[in-house]
Scaffold this motif. Sequence first.
Motif, mmCIF file in Angstrom:
data_model
loop_
_atom_site.group_PDB
_atom_site.id
_atom_site.type_symbol
_atom_site.label_atom_id
_atom_site.label_comp_id
_atom_site.label_asym_id
_atom_site.label_seq_id
_atom_site.Cartn_x
_atom_site.Cartn_y
_atom_site.Cartn_z
ATOM 1 N N TYR A 3 86.191 18.148 17.852
ATOM 2 C CA TYR A 3 86.235 17.430 16.866
ATOM 3 C C TYR A 3 86.373 15.817 16.758
ATOM 4 O O TYR A 3 85.505 15.077 16.237
ATOM 5 C CB TYR A 3 87.397 17.897 15.966
ATOM 6 C CG TYR A 3 87.514 17.085 14.710
ATOM 7 C CD1 TYR A 3 86.467 17.158 13.426
ATOM 8 C CD2 TYR A 3 88.498 15.985 14.546
ATOM 9 C CE1 TYR A 3 86.671 16.592 12.376
ATOM 10 C CE2 TYR A 3 88.628 15.281 13.575
ATOM 11 C CZ TYR A 3 87.685 15.634 12.320
ATOM 12 O OH TYR A 3 87.973 14.766 11.140
ATOM 13 N N ARG A 4 87.096 15.483 17.797
ATOM 14 C CA ARG A 4 87.210 14.058 18.222
ATOM 15 C C ARG A 4 85.693 13.391 18.660
ATOM 16 O O ARG A 4 85.611 12.223 18.269
ATOM 17 C CB ARG A 4 88.296 13.896 19.207
ATOM 18 C CG ARG A 4 88.849 12.290 19.082
ATOM 19 C CD ARG A 4 89.965 12.080 19.949
ATOM 20 N NE ARG A 4 91.371 12.882 19.516
ATOM 21 C CZ ARG A 4 92.382 13.256 20.145
ATOM 22 N NH1 ARG A 4 92.600 12.303 21.128
ATOM 23 N NH2 ARG A 4 93.318 13.705 19.592
ATOM 24 N N ASN A 5 85.233 14.199 19.363
ATOM 25 C CA ASN A 5 83.786 13.525 20.021
ATOM 26 C C ASN A 5 82.783 13.654 18.958
ATOM 27 O O ASN A 5 82.067 12.533 18.631
ATOM 28 C CB ASN A 5 83.532 14.645 21.085
ATOM 29 C CG ASN A 5 82.149 14.118 21.991
ATOM 30 O OD1 ASN A 5 82.052 12.917 21.881
ATOM 31 N ND2 ASN A 5 81.213 14.817 22.321
ATOM 32 N N TYR A 6 82.920 14.557 17.867
ATOM 33 C CA TYR A 6 81.931 14.737 16.790
ATOM 34 C C TYR A 6 82.169 13.494 15.865
ATOM 35 O O TYR A 6 81.481 12.666 15.501
ATOM 36 C CB TYR A 6 81.984 15.757 16.122
ATOM 37 C CG TYR A 6 81.431 15.968 14.885
ATOM 38 C CD1 TYR A 6 79.959 16.164 14.538
ATOM 39 C CD2 TYR A 6 82.354 15.757 13.550
ATOM 40 C CE1 TYR A 6 79.273 15.982 13.553
ATOM 41 C CE2 TYR A 6 81.555 15.785 12.272
ATOM 42 C CZ TYR A 6 80.242 15.821 12.183
ATOM 43 O OH TYR A 6 79.619 15.808 11.098
ATOM 44 N N ALA A 7 83.477 13.089 15.577
ATOM 45 C CA ALA A 7 84.088 12.179 14.615
ATOM 46 C C ALA A 7 83.779 10.728 15.299
ATOM 47 O O ALA A 7 83.277 9.927 14.731
ATOM 48 C CB ALA A 7 85.294 12.104 14.649
ATOM 49 N N ASN A 8 83.885 10.677 16.587
ATOM 50 C CA ASN A 8 83.243 9.400 17.267
ATOM 51 C C ASN A 8 81.754 9.061 17.107
ATOM 52 O O ASN A 8 81.491 7.865 16.882
ATOM 53 C CB ASN A 8 83.851 9.412 18.582
ATOM 54 C CG ASN A 8 85.265 9.034 19.117
ATOM 55 O OD1 ASN A 8 85.773 8.544 17.966
ATOM 56 N ND2 ASN A 8 85.806 9.635 19.910
ATOM 57 N N HIS A 9 81.030 10.037 17.277
ATOM 58 C CA HIS A 9 79.304 9.917 17.275
ATOM 59 C C HIS A 9 79.220 9.778 15.727
ATOM 60 O O HIS A 9 78.197 9.038 15.410
ATOM 61 C CB HIS A 9 78.742 11.218 17.949
ATOM 62 C CG HIS A 9 78.798 11.314 19.181
ATOM 63 N ND1 HIS A 9 78.302 10.215 19.906
ATOM 64 C CD2 HIS A 9 79.390 12.380 20.022
ATOM 65 C CE1 HIS A 9 78.474 10.650 21.332
ATOM 66 N NE2 HIS A 9 78.909 11.995 21.238
#
Length: 107
Positions: A3-9
């Motif tokens: 989720y954190r990776n998705y949010a950053n992207h």
Amino acid sequence: LSYRNYANHHRADAERQLSAIADLKGNELAQWRKERLGNAAVFYGNEAFSSLVRRYFNHPDDLEAQRQIWTWLSKFHLLYSYERLLMIDTSGDMRMSVTDSKEPVAS
């Protein structure tokens, strides 16, 4: 972590889009300003127009000078689709208006 990776992207994509829009708007504003300065250059330093305006300001009853100035301004108004085109003296008094607007001139 996913989720954190998705949010950053997602955030990075949004920031890139906003940056691109800001660049486009900045370029549009710069182009708009360049066009307005180009339009003003038609009158600024134009000795023929300046002498005509001087003649009209010194003799407001000179109908031929008034007609010629009106012709200049009305053609300019039509060609460049200005909402309002005014001729104002150094005291801020409106001497001629191409449009019939009764709205007061902003300071």
